[in-house]
Design a protein around this motif. Structure first.
Motif: not given
Length: 315
Positions: A60-83
């Protein structure tokens, strides 16, 4: 009974003939439900998989820099990926062409049930995390899952408040500020919170748990208090709703002109309650033509301060 081997093999390799044999020609209905415990268990498992249960965090988060401390990240699930995620899990054991035929016949029904399980599973594992929901949002957990969508959005929050504010409440809103239905809420670690919602989230509100009611002021350059409606002025302007500051400017407690101050002189920090109440009543009269009584109840409604909240607008 004599079985023609060639005909049997032809049936097992032909999706249309296999549907006829199993009487699966009727179109699927949105209200259809699993017919036995095996179908139910499979659909529940698939529903949880599509909510990313069991998926490693580093996927879900391949690199720690994508979710550093004191951060919020919004996402949209790819339905094709879920399938593809579900298809990969279901592909185990496919060794012959007849396995593909079997899946082509059975999987549409199973995927429909899995979409419904996205909702039916949402309240089962919430546990102590239900403290993050207010009463109205908790009620949405029991909504009928007949109409289910695989459009999933959400956010990851990595912050000390996740660990330190156990009573922190989270709410999500879509188009026209309609509350979104929660699908999953999980502490992935002591300071990481994952929330997933059905539909497109446009706004996230995070606030402290409202444990007690108290009176309070907003402190900007000086102490001030904005106004709330005391009478029902229509949709969106019910009693208790905030009045736009363009309609009535906030009342300033200690303006530069001491003659207009609602504080006792001498820097005592004591408020002249009667004068403040009269000033509020006068401002409401001029701003929204409020002419009804202004008793301790109305004064309390104006003065009550809720828990601090932060709104994230997603554009």
């Amino acid at each position: 009974m004599k079985i023609d081997r060639a005909e049997m093999l032809d049936t097992l390799s032909n999706p249309d003939k296999l549907r006829n044999l199993l009487n699966h020609n009727q179109p699927l209905k949105a209200s259809s439900s699993p017919t036995d415990s095996t179908e139910q268990k499979l659909s529940d498992w698939l529903g949880r998989l599509k909510l990313l249960h069991g998926v490693p965090f580093n996927y879900l988060v391949p690199d720690m820099e994508m979710l550093p401390m004191e951060s919020i990240r919004f996402f949209h699930c790819d339905t094709t990926w879920l399938s593809y995620l579900a298809d990969g899990a279901l592909s185990i054991g496919r060794t012959a062409s007849s396995d593909y035929t079997h899946d082509e016949v059975h999987l549409p029904k199973l995927k429909l049930f899995a979409r419904k399980s996205l909702k039916s599973e949402r309240g089962k594992a919430l546990g102590h995390l239900s403290i993050h929901l207010n009463k109205k949002e908790s009620g949405l957990l029991n909504a009928e899952p007949n109409k289910a969508s695989e459009t999933i959005t959400g956010f990851l929050l990595r912050s000390g408040v996740v660990k330190d504010w156990e009573g922190m409440q989270v709410a999500a809103f879509g188009a026209n500020d309609v509350p979104c239905q929660l699908l999953r809420m999980d502490h992935l670690s002591p300071n990481v919170l994952l929330c997933m919602y059905e539909g497109i989230v446009n706004r996230i509100r995070i606030n402290e748990h409202p444990e007690v009611l108290h009176f309070g002021f907003e402190k900007l350059e000086t102490l001030q208090k904005s106004f709330r409606n005391l009478a029902n002025k229509g949709v969106g302007q019910e009693p208790g709703t905030q009045i736009d500051e363009k309609v009535i400017k906030p009342i300033v407690l200690n303006p530069r002109d001491e003659k207009l101050s609602y504080m006792r002189s001498g820097n005592t920090g004591i408020i002249r309650i009667n004068k403040l109440a009269a000033g509020m009543q006068n401002a409401l009269n001029k701003g929204v033509d409020y002419k009804d009584s202004f008793t301790a109840a109305e004064f309390a409604l104006e003065m009550v301060a809720g828990a601090e909240a932060v709104n994230f607008i997603i554009k």
